[in-house]
Design a protein around this motif. Structure first.
Motif, PDB file in Angstrom:
ATOM      1  N   ARG A 286      14.998   4.056 -16.142  1.00 29.69           N
ATOM      2  CA  ARG A 286      13.893   3.786 -17.072  1.00 29.69           C
ATOM      3  C   ARG A 286      12.609   3.335 -16.401  1.00 29.69           C
ATOM      4  NH1 ARG A 286      15.738  -0.808 -20.572  1.00 29.69           N
ATOM      5  NH2 ARG A 286      13.742  -0.430 -21.608  1.00 29.69           N
ATOM      6  N   HIS A 287      12.698   2.791 -15.183  1.00 27.91           N
ATOM      7  CA  HIS A 287      11.526   2.174 -14.576  1.00 27.91           C
ATOM      8  C   HIS A 287      11.384   2.558 -13.106  1.00 27.91           C
ATOM      9  CE1 HIS A 287      12.409  -0.659 -17.970  1.00 27.91           C
ATOM     10  NE2 HIS A 287      11.104  -0.494 -18.134  1.00 27.91           N
ATOM     11  N   ALA A 288      10.145   2.426 -12.612  1.00 27.61           N
ATOM     12  CA  ALA A 288       9.879   2.693 -11.201  1.00 27.61           C
ATOM     13  C   ALA A 288       8.881   1.664 -10.673  1.00 27.61           C
ATOM     14  CB  ALA A 288       9.324   4.104 -11.003  1.00 27.61           C
ATOM     15  N   VAL A 289       9.154   1.177  -9.460  1.00 28.13           N
ATOM     16  CA  VAL A 289       8.335   0.143  -8.827  1.00 28.13           C
ATOM     17  C   VAL A 289       7.946   0.621  -7.438  1.00 28.13           C
ATOM     18  CG1 VAL A 289       8.304  -2.219  -7.965  1.00 28.13           C
ATOM     19  CG2 VAL A 289       9.484  -1.703 -10.118  1.00 28.13           C
ATOM     20  N   PHE A 290       6.672   0.435  -7.092  1.00 30.20           N
ATOM     21  CA  PHE A 290       6.195   0.752  -5.740  1.00 30.20           C
ATOM     22  C   PHE A 290       5.886  -0.543  -5.005  1.00 30.20           C
ATOM     23  CE2 PHE A 290       2.848   1.366  -2.622  1.00 30.20           C
ATOM     24  CZ  PHE A 290       3.359   2.412  -1.869  1.00 30.20           C
ATOM     25  N   PHE A 291       6.375  -0.644  -3.769  1.00 31.63           N
ATOM     26  CA  PHE A 291       6.153  -1.817  -2.914  1.00 31.63           C
ATOM     27  C   PHE A 291       5.561  -1.331  -1.598  1.00 31.63           C
ATOM     28  CE2 PHE A 291       8.074  -4.692   0.377  1.00 31.63           C
ATOM     29  CZ  PHE A 291       7.290  -5.810   0.100  1.00 31.63           C
ATOM     30  N   SER A 292       4.375  -1.793  -1.263  1.00 30.57           N
ATOM     31  CA  SER A 292       3.635  -1.223  -0.132  1.00 30.57           C
ATOM     32  C   SER A 292       4.148  -1.650   1.231  1.00 30.57           C
ATOM     33  CB  SER A 292       2.160  -1.598  -0.228  1.00 30.57           C
ATOM     34  OG  SER A 292       1.968  -2.989   0.021  1.00 30.57           O
ATOM     35  N   GLY A 293       4.878  -2.805   1.320  1.00 27.76           N
ATOM     36  CA  GLY A 293       5.056  -3.371   2.643  1.00 27.76           C
ATOM     37  C   GLY A 293       3.677  -3.679   3.196  1.00 27.76           C
ATOM     38  N   ASP A 294       3.454  -3.420   4.476  1.00 32.18           N
ATOM     39  CA  ASP A 294       2.122  -3.553   5.071  1.00 32.18           C
ATOM     40  C   ASP A 294       1.561  -2.171   5.362  1.00 32.18           C
ATOM     41  OD1 ASP A 294       2.081  -6.265   4.968  1.00 32.18           O
ATOM     42  OD2 ASP A 294       2.322  -6.601   7.118  1.00 32.18           O
ATOM     43  N   THR A 295       0.275  -1.989   5.106  1.00 34.31           N
ATOM     44  CA  THR A 295      -0.300  -0.658   5.297  1.00 34.31           C
ATOM     45  C   THR A 295      -1.810  -0.700   5.248  1.00 34.31           C
ATOM     46  OG1 THR A 295      -0.310   1.621   4.448  1.00 34.31           O
ATOM     47  CG2 THR A 295      -0.245  -0.139   2.826  1.00 34.31           C
ATOM     48  N   GLY A 296      -2.419   0.267   5.906  1.00 33.42           N
ATOM     49  CA  GLY A 296      -3.820   0.569   5.666  1.00 33.42           C
ATOM     50  C   GLY A 296      -3.914   1.676   4.635  1.00 33.42           C
TER      51      GLY A 296
ATOM     52  N   GLY B 256      -8.828  -2.963  10.030  1.00 26.00           N
ATOM     53  CA  GLY B 256      -8.871  -2.445   8.668  1.00 26.00           C
ATOM     54  C   GLY B 256      -8.072  -1.176   8.446  1.00 26.00           C
ATOM     55  N   ASP B 257      -7.576  -0.572   9.513  1.00 27.96           N
ATOM     56  CA  ASP B 257      -6.766   0.643   9.375  1.00 27.96           C
ATOM     57  C   ASP B 257      -5.290   0.329   9.120  1.00 27.96           C
ATOM     58  OD1 ASP B 257      -6.878  -0.437  12.017  1.00 27.96           O
ATOM     59  OD2 ASP B 257      -5.836   1.335  12.758  1.00 27.96           O
ATOM     60  N   ILE B 258      -4.869  -0.934   9.331  1.00 27.44           N
ATOM     61  CA  ILE B 258      -3.449  -1.258   9.183  1.00 27.44           C
ATOM     62  C   ILE B 258      -3.189  -2.281   8.076  1.00 27.44           C
ATOM     63  CG2 ILE B 258      -2.766  -0.647  11.527  1.00 27.44           C
ATOM     64  CD1 ILE B 258      -2.946  -3.649  12.210  1.00 27.44           C
ATOM     65  N   HIS B 259      -4.246  -2.764   7.432  1.00 35.00           N
ATOM     66  CA  HIS B 259      -4.099  -3.618   6.248  1.00 35.00           C
ATOM     67  C   HIS B 259      -5.088  -3.146   5.195  1.00 35.00           C
ATOM     68  CE1 HIS B 259      -1.137  -6.579   7.328  1.00 35.00           C
ATOM     69  NE2 HIS B 259      -1.730  -6.812   8.481  1.00 35.00           N
ATOM     70  N   LEU B 260      -4.723  -3.289   3.936  1.00 34.25           N
ATOM     71  CA  LEU B 260      -5.562  -2.770   2.860  1.00 34.25           C
ATOM     72  C   LEU B 260      -6.738  -3.683   2.545  1.00 34.25           C
ATOM     73  CD1 LEU B 260      -2.831  -1.501   0.364  1.00 34.25           C
ATOM     74  CD2 LEU B 260      -4.530  -0.087   1.539  1.00 34.25           C
ATOM     75  N   GLY B 261      -6.473  -4.961   2.288  1.00 30.16           N
ATOM     76  CA  GLY B 261      -7.490  -5.817   1.717  1.00 30.16           C
ATOM     77  C   GLY B 261      -7.721  -5.440   0.259  1.00 30.16           C
TER      78      GLY B 261
ATOM     79  N   GLY C 239     -14.172   4.833   8.559  1.00 30.09           N
ATOM     80  CA  GLY C 239     -14.704   3.622   7.960  1.00 30.09           C
ATOM     81  C   GLY C 239     -13.710   2.505   7.744  1.00 30.09           C
ATOM     82  N   LEU C 240     -12.421   2.762   7.969  1.00 30.32           N
ATOM     83  CA  LEU C 240     -11.443   1.698   7.746  1.00 30.32           C
ATOM     84  C   LEU C 240     -11.551   0.600   8.795  1.00 30.32           C
ATOM     85  CD1 LEU C 240      -8.164   3.567   6.711  1.00 30.32           C
ATOM     86  CD2 LEU C 240      -9.911   2.530   5.253  1.00 30.32           C
ATOM     87  N   ARG C 241     -11.756   0.982  10.027  1.00 29.77           N
ATOM     88  CA  ARG C 241     -11.860   0.008  11.113  1.00 29.77           C
ATOM     89  C   ARG C 241     -13.306  -0.037  11.593  1.00 29.77           C
ATOM     90  NH1 ARG C 241      -9.030   1.927  16.232  1.00 29.77           N
ATOM     91  NH2 ARG C 241      -7.121   1.694  15.013  1.00 29.77           N
ATOM     92  N   ASP C 242     -13.874  -1.228  11.686  1.00 32.00           N
ATOM     93  CA  ASP C 242     -15.249  -1.387  12.140  1.00 32.00           C
ATOM     94  C   ASP C 242     -15.259  -1.460  13.669  1.00 32.00           C
ATOM     95  OD1 ASP C 242     -17.844  -2.043  12.736  1.00 32.00           O
ATOM     96  OD2 ASP C 242     -17.985  -3.713  11.310  1.00 32.00           O
ATOM     97  N   PRO C 243     -15.762  -0.420  14.368  1.00 33.25           N
ATOM     98  CA  PRO C 243     -15.727  -0.429  15.835  1.00 33.25           C
ATOM     99  C   PRO C 243     -16.648  -1.478  16.447  1.00 33.25           C
ATOM    100  CG  PRO C 243     -17.008   1.432  15.039  1.00 33.25           C
ATOM    101  CD  PRO C 243     -16.394   0.800  13.831  1.00 33.25           C
ATOM    102  N   ASN C 244     -17.574  -1.999  15.651  1.00 28.51           N
ATOM    103  CA  ASN C 244     -18.512  -3.007  16.167  1.00 28.51           C
ATOM    104  C   ASN C 244     -18.008  -4.436  15.996  1.00 28.51           C
ATOM    105  OD1 ASN C 244     -20.505  -1.001  16.806  1.00 28.51           O
ATOM    106  ND2 ASN C 244     -20.973  -0.871  14.614  1.00 28.51           N
ATOM    107  N   THR C 245     -16.855  -4.587  15.365  1.00 27.34           N
ATOM    108  CA  THR C 245     -16.276  -5.917  15.169  1.00 27.34           C
ATOM    109  C   THR C 245     -15.182  -6.146  16.192  1.00 27.34           C
ATOM    110  OG1 THR C 245     -16.739  -5.841  12.793  1.00 27.34           O
ATOM    111  CG2 THR C 245     -15.109  -7.453  13.553  1.00 27.34           C
TER     112      THR C 245
END
Length: 371
Positions: free
Chosen positions: A229-239, A269-274, A36-42
């Motif tokens: 004391r702290h932790a940060v998550f950075f996604s870069g680009d991703t699905g 839609g498989d390589i970017h979150l939105g 469902g991440l990538r729409d094959p009809n688009t």
């Protein structure tokens, strides 16, 4: 063109070939794509769609922004502060150290200064006015994350770089001294010398390349920055990927989560979150203050420039997400952030003529999607 960078070779290439993510010819995403991440009809947008399609892809006027220099002169009371400077460029102040993610000050997300997606407005702080940083973290080699003129300027400073496997070839070609470059495979950790700061490369679901013949020649990663004391998550680009659950288990919990929300299209839609999948990713990561990135700077997809922000404002409360959505250049401490002011709504409400996308031709060396 120097901005295309350089392919890995020699010892760097041998290390790449030893990675379990290397398929024999290129890097690969190792987990199956969720249904469902990538729409094959688009269909993929055409170049004409990219240049002229969609509505309100560029704001009518300048975005409200702040100059953070005065605030940066004072330490954050909580020990953790983030300043979104546009797109995926964030200055993270974490227990007395400064980390700069995916620094892009250039005018275009492109190998050319004459063509390609143009930034809506300059970065709130000129690069020459930036305070010293302790570490530059680069997730992957796409133009909107790895910017040739920016790296050329940063190469003149005595600052270390941490990035994904292979990306160091570009950095070295642009003047960064080899001893200042650390390249990581997924789950590898680098400790910044003489500090308690670590940075770990973690999985993401994307691709890489700056030209026609270097697709997936370098690795793409998310990044985890952790102090005592702290932790940060950075996604870069991703699905969206179930590997976010493993990241939470091995590297969480997180005080601040930065996830990309822009440049989404059903065909990729498989390589970017939105926005919607970003909220799902946030849940897999175990929550934390959520600072959306990768929007409000370049037009890289067909959606309206402010669609990611509006969608998050609609869906965030239902997902019980603690949204942190500052203006460009506005320093914010996640522990003290309260509520969201939809500042972006003032932009298109101004009585000014809408700006249109430049009808230029993208260079043939641009990957598709371009980020």
């Amino acid at each position: 063109m120097k901005s295309l960078g350089r392919k890995p070779e020699g010892a760097r290439l041998e290390r790449i070939k030893a990675s379990p993510l290397w398929s024999g010819e290129r890097f690969r995403n190792v987990r199956p794509i969720l249904p469902g991440l990538r729409d094959p009809n688009t269909p993929m947008p055409s170049l004409g769609d990219f240049l002229c399609g969609g509505e309100r892809r560029v704001p009518r006027g300048p975005l409200p922004s702040m100059n953070p220099l005065e605030t940066w002169a004072k330490s954050p009371t909580s020990g953790l502060r983030a300043t979104w400077l546009g797109h995926s460029t964030v200055l993270i102040e974490i227990d007395g150290l400064r980390v700069l993610t995916d620094p892009v000050w250039g005018p275009r997300a492109s190998p050319s200064r004459l063509a390609g997606p143009k930034r809506f407005q300059p970065v709130p702080v000129p690069l020459r006015a930036m305070p010293p940083v302790d570490l530059v973290a680069i997730s992957h080699d796409h133009y909107d994350h790895l910017d040739y003129p920016t790296i050329r300027e940063l190469a003149r400073r005595d600052v270390p770089f941490v990035t994904s496997l292979g990306v160091g070839a570009h950095l070295e070609a642009w003047g960064v001294r080899p001893e200042r470059i650390t390249e990581l495979d997924w789950w590898e950790t680098h400790k910044l010398p003489n500090t308690g700061l670590t940075i770990t490369a973690a999985p993401s679901q994307h691709f890489s390349g700056r030209g026609l013949h270097d697709r997936n020649a370098t690795l793409w990663s998310s990044l985890v920055i952790r102090s005592q004391r702290h932790a940060v998550f950075f996604s870069g680009d991703t699905g969206l990927t179930t590997e976010y659950r493993a990241i939470r288990e091995q590297l969480g919990p997180f005080d601040l989560v930065m996830l990309e929300v822009g440049a989404f299209h059903p065909a990729w839609g498989d390589i970017h979150l939105g926005p919607e999948n970003a909220l799902k990713a946030l849940a897999l990561l175990g929550g934390g203050a959520f600072l959306p990135v990768h929007w409000g700077t370049f037009s890289l997809a067909m959606h309206a420039w402010d669609q990611p922000a509006e969608k998050l404002l609609e869906l965030g409360p239902k997902a019980e997400a603690r949204l942190v959505m500052p203006r460009p250049g506005e320093p914010v401490e996640p522990a003290r952030a309260e509520g969201v002011e939809p500042w972006w709504r003032t932009v298109d409400g101004r009585e000014s003529e809408p700006r249109t996308l430049a009808t230029t031709t993208l260079p043939k060396a641009m990957p598709w999607p371009i980020d």
